[in-house]
Design a protein around this motif. Structure first.
Motif, PDB file in Angstrom:
ATOM      1  N   ILE A   8       0.835  -1.203   0.000  1.00 22.20           N
ATOM      2  CA  ILE A   8       0.000   0.000   0.000  1.00 22.20           C
ATOM      3  C   ILE A   8       0.866   1.248   0.000  1.00 22.20           C
ATOM      4  N   PHE A   9       1.871   1.298   0.881  1.00 20.77           N
ATOM      5  CA  PHE A   9       2.713   2.486   0.993  1.00 20.77           C
ATOM      6  C   PHE A   9       3.509   2.728  -0.293  1.00 20.77           C
ATOM      7  N   ARG A  10       4.028   1.646  -0.890  1.00 21.95           N
ATOM      8  CA  ARG A  10       4.812   1.810  -2.115  1.00 21.95           C
ATOM      9  C   ARG A  10       3.917   2.313  -3.257  1.00 21.95           C
ATOM     10  N   THR A  11       2.720   1.759  -3.367  1.00 16.36           N
ATOM     11  CA  THR A  11       1.800   2.183  -4.410  1.00 16.36           C
ATOM     12  C   THR A  11       1.383   3.634  -4.220  1.00 16.36           C
ATOM     13  N   ALA A  12       1.261   4.053  -2.952  1.00 13.05           N
ATOM     14  CA  ALA A  12       0.918   5.439  -2.645  1.00 13.05           C
ATOM     15  C   ALA A  12       2.120   6.374  -2.758  1.00 13.05           C
ATOM     16  N   LYS A  13       3.275   5.833  -3.134  1.00 13.20           N
ATOM     17  CA  LYS A  13       4.503   6.612  -3.304  1.00 13.20           C
ATOM     18  C   LYS A  13       4.932   7.300  -2.019  1.00 13.20           C
ATOM     19  N   ALA A  14       4.779   6.573  -0.897  1.00 15.58           N
ATOM     20  CA  ALA A  14       5.309   7.081   0.357  1.00 15.58           C
ATOM     21  C   ALA A  14       6.839   7.153   0.260  1.00 15.58           C
ATOM     22  N   ILE A  15       7.425   8.016   1.085  1.00 14.39           N
ATOM     23  CA  ILE A  15       8.865   8.253   1.043  1.00 14.39           C
ATOM     24  C   ILE A  15       9.497   7.656   2.298  1.00 14.39           C
ATOM     25  N   PRO A  16      10.241   6.535   2.191  1.00 19.10           N
ATOM     26  CA  PRO A  16      10.867   5.937   3.374  1.00 19.10           C
ATOM     27  C   PRO A  16      12.068   6.771   3.818  1.00 19.10           C
ATOM     28  N   ILE A  17      12.273   6.834   5.126  1.00 18.08           N
ATOM     29  CA  ILE A  17      13.379   7.611   5.671  1.00 18.08           C
ATOM     30  C   ILE A  17      13.983   6.846   6.842  1.00 18.08           C
ATOM     31  N   ALA A  18      15.272   7.039   7.066  1.00 16.80           N
ATOM     32  CA  ALA A  18      15.979   6.410   8.183  1.00 16.80           C
ATOM     33  C   ALA A  18      16.746   7.488   8.940  1.00 16.80           C
ATOM     34  N   GLY A  19      17.162   7.145  10.153  1.00 17.65           N
ATOM     35  CA  GLY A  19      17.967   8.074  10.931  1.00 17.65           C
ATOM     36  C   GLY A  19      19.359   8.219  10.340  1.00 17.65           C
TER      37      GLY A  19
END
Length: 656
Positions: free
Chosen positions: A521-532
């Motif tokens: 779902i998140f990938r299809t919605a083009k969410a932006i992953p982030i890390a510390g």
């Protein structure tokens, strides 16, 4: 899902907001506002008049046969010729109509089209008076031309006069009005010669002229709507321009498949309604009145489904309804295909309803209409919200050409399968139901956003009772903005996406992004992953670069400045990431807060009483009420993490 904002017409909603009352809380409030009501009346009268005219022609043919002025063979030729005469202009003139609708001020164009309608219906009145089918066919061709000219402006005007959160409701009203107007027009036109007798030709001619004049009067109350592309150079070659506008419908994958979905809606409707008269007589044991009843049930179903879209979508362009509509349509068509035939004959409506299995047929027809509304209304809203304003009228024109192709295929294919292969109507319905499943799977496989929105829509509404306050008022209708919100559960992004009228790019911790099932779902919605910075500095830098690029394109970005889910229900101090974003691009910032989420499913403290239930994320109360509240935008040039944290804390209050 991410390109609605950049395609919003510049200042499209500023005029409406400044000249009208505050936005209505439901779609029915639009009927009292000048920016929508006169246009709605024009399109309603136009659809009604078209069908009065066409049914009156059929009635006149029957009168001429009875009077001996025409034999049944000639009548059959005219009956089959009339639909072709009406639809040919869509192939010839839709491309030109799309360009004209792009180039001219829209209210002026609608007035021109309604003046044309008066002239055309005057010719039609002469044809009725003389009882001359040649004159009537000329008028019918001109009616098709006038409808082809009106089609692009009919749908392209809506994003210019409605706010994004009103698009679904506005389209629902239009589809409801069109569906009911077609039904009532067919009934009125079909009764003219039966009721008026020898005065039928005069009544028919007078009616179509009066309706055209009424439409023109209503059109004069439509406020001016600026041309989307006034400098557009019109290409008068229908062949090359038709190819060009059709290609415009295919520029964006989601729009291309939404257009395909609308065309399939017309294919299904044509095949179903075209066979209803024979089906009502041969399979349901009815008369002509039973056919009208069956058509009414289907049409009312479409109207109800169209109106329900706004409520089900929570006033967003919710394409998650499309898979549900497709599945429901297919199931009801398949169920109707297996309905047993009624053994009696010559039944009226009351007699039919007393037969075994009658209410099953009624439920199936109503269900097909209901789910058709769920299917087509969000598709129209998606096309309008994702297409650049300077191309929308031409995209609608390209869609109308494709719709005409599908209508012809449905009409010709249905006759061919029955005549050449000997298929019965139930067999035809069975094939249609299977084909509907195949088409739906194709669309949802190619554009997983449809299925993703459906899954998120089901999850949010199944698990929560969602209340939204301040979002419509404070999230800008267009342009970039940064949304900041407290972070309570793994469902926060889905809840916010269901609450905000515009598509949002969410920035989320990469471990949450990678949760099984939710990851798709998140990938299809083009969410932006982030890390510390300590975990993965490269991923962190890529995230900030993508955030800046997204804002530069005029889209919405949402971040959770706490950097992690709350561990105790309270709001943790906001980190400096929000300031880093605003240093690169000082866009408006909209503070938001999630309330009552701490004891909800998938928070870190779902159930204090049991460690096992806590790990399972079982909520204390099923469908717990949760709220999303928003505050007015803050200037990005002056905002900082500390001040935004204070605002979000105030918004949340004590409702953790």
């Amino acid at each position: 899902m991410t390109d609605q904002t950049r395609h919003q017409p510049p200042h499209a909603h500023a005029h409406a907001a400044s000249t009208e009352r505050p936005p209505p809380r439901s779609q029915f409030g639009l009927l009292g506002q000048r920016r929508f009501a006169p246009y709605f009346l024009v399109q309603l009268l136009g659809a009604f008049n078209d069908n009065v005219f066409r049914q009156a022609i059929i009635g006149l043919l029957g009168v001429m046969v009875v009077a001996g002025a025409m034999d049944n063979s000639t009548r059959g030729i005219y009956t089959q010729l009339a639909p072709a005469v009406f639809i040919v202009p869509y192939f010839l003139f839709s491309a030109t109509a799309g360009q004209i609708a792009e180039k001219l001020e829209k209210a002026r164009l609608i007035r021109i089209v309604t003046v044309m309608e008066i002239a055309i219906m005057s010719v039609a009145a002469i044809g009725f008076w003389l009882q001359d089918m040649r004159v009537l066919l000329v008028a019918l061709f001109a009616t098709g031309l006038q409808s082809a000219l009106f089609g692009p402006v009919k749908y392209s005007i809506l994003p210019s006069v409605l706010r994004p959160e009103e698009l679904t409701g506005g389209n629902g009203l239009v589809e409801m009005g069109t569906s009911i107007s077609i039904l009532l027009g067919m009934l009125f036109g079909g009764l003219i010669f039966a009721v008026a007798g020898e005065h039928g030709p005069l009544v028919a001619g007078g009616s179509v002229i009066a309706l055209a004049v009424a439409g023109n009067v209503a059109s004069r109350f439509i406020p001016p709507v600026a041309a989307a592309a006034p400098d557009l150079k019109v290409n008068w070659n229908p062949l090359t321009e038709s190819i060009k506008v059709w290609r415009l419908t295919r520029k964006q994958l989601a729009v291309r498949n939404a257009v395909l979905g609308v065309s399939w809606f017309w294919f299904t409707g044509t095949l179903l309604t075209g066979n209803l008269p024979v089906y009502a007589e041969t399979h349901l044991g009815g008369t002509a009145t039973l056919y009208v009843f069956a058509l009414a049930v289907f049409s009312i179903g479409v109207g109800v489904g169209s109106l329900l879209c706004e409520k089900l979508s929570a006033r967003t362009v919710e394409i998650g309804l499309v898979p549900m509509g497709a599945a429901g349509m297919s199931a009801c068509i398949l169920h109707l295909a297996f309905a047993p035939a009624v053994s009696a004959s010559g039944l009226d409506v009351a007699g039919f309803l007393q037969q075994p299995g009658a209410w099953r047929v009624v439920a199936d027809l109503a269900g097909i209409g209901l789910f058709s509304g769920f299917f087509v209304v969000p598709l129209f809203a998606l096309i309008q919200s994702r297409t650049p304003p300077g191309e929308l009228s031409r995209v609608i024109a390209g869609m109308n050409i494709q719709n005409a192709v599908f209508i012809v295929l449905a009409a010709v294919g249905g006759v061919a399968l029955q005549q050449l292969l000997g298929w019965s109507i139930p067999t035809l319905l069975l094939a249609l139901g299977v084909a509907s499943i195949v088409v739906a799977l194709w669309i949802f496989t190619v554009v997983p956003e449809f299925a993703m929105r459906f899954l998120s829509w089901v999850l949010v509404r199944a698990l929560y009772r969602l209340r939204v306050r301040g979002v419509e008022a404070h999230v800008p209708d267009e342009g970039p903005a940064l949304i900041v919100c407290n972070h309570v559960s793994y469902m926060d992004a889905l809840i916010l996406a269901a609450s905000i009228p515009r598509p949002v790019r969410f920035v989320m911790y990469y471990r949450i992004f990678n949760i099984p099932v939710m990851r798709w779902i998140f990938r299809t919605a083009k969410a932006i992953p982030i890390a510390g910075a300590r975990e993965d500095p490269a991923l962190m830098q890529r995230a900030f670069d993508e955030i800046d690029a997204t804002l530069a394109e005029g889209e919405l970005v949402c971040i959770f400045p706490e950097g992690a889910l709350t561990k105790d229900g309270s709001i943790a101090p906001f980190k400096g990431g929000v300031e880093r974003i605003l240093e690169r691009r000082a866009v408006p910032v909209v503070p938001m807060a999630l309330r009552n989420m701490w004891a909800s499913m998938w928070s870190r403290r779902a159930n204090r009483a049991s460690a096992l239930l806590d790990r399972m994320r079982v909520p204390q109360r099923f469908r717990a009420p949760v709220e999303v509240v928003a505050a007015p935008p803050v200037d990005g040039a002056t905002a900082n993490a500390a001040s935004l944290e204070v605002q979000v804390r105030a918004l949340r209050g004590d409702a953790a």
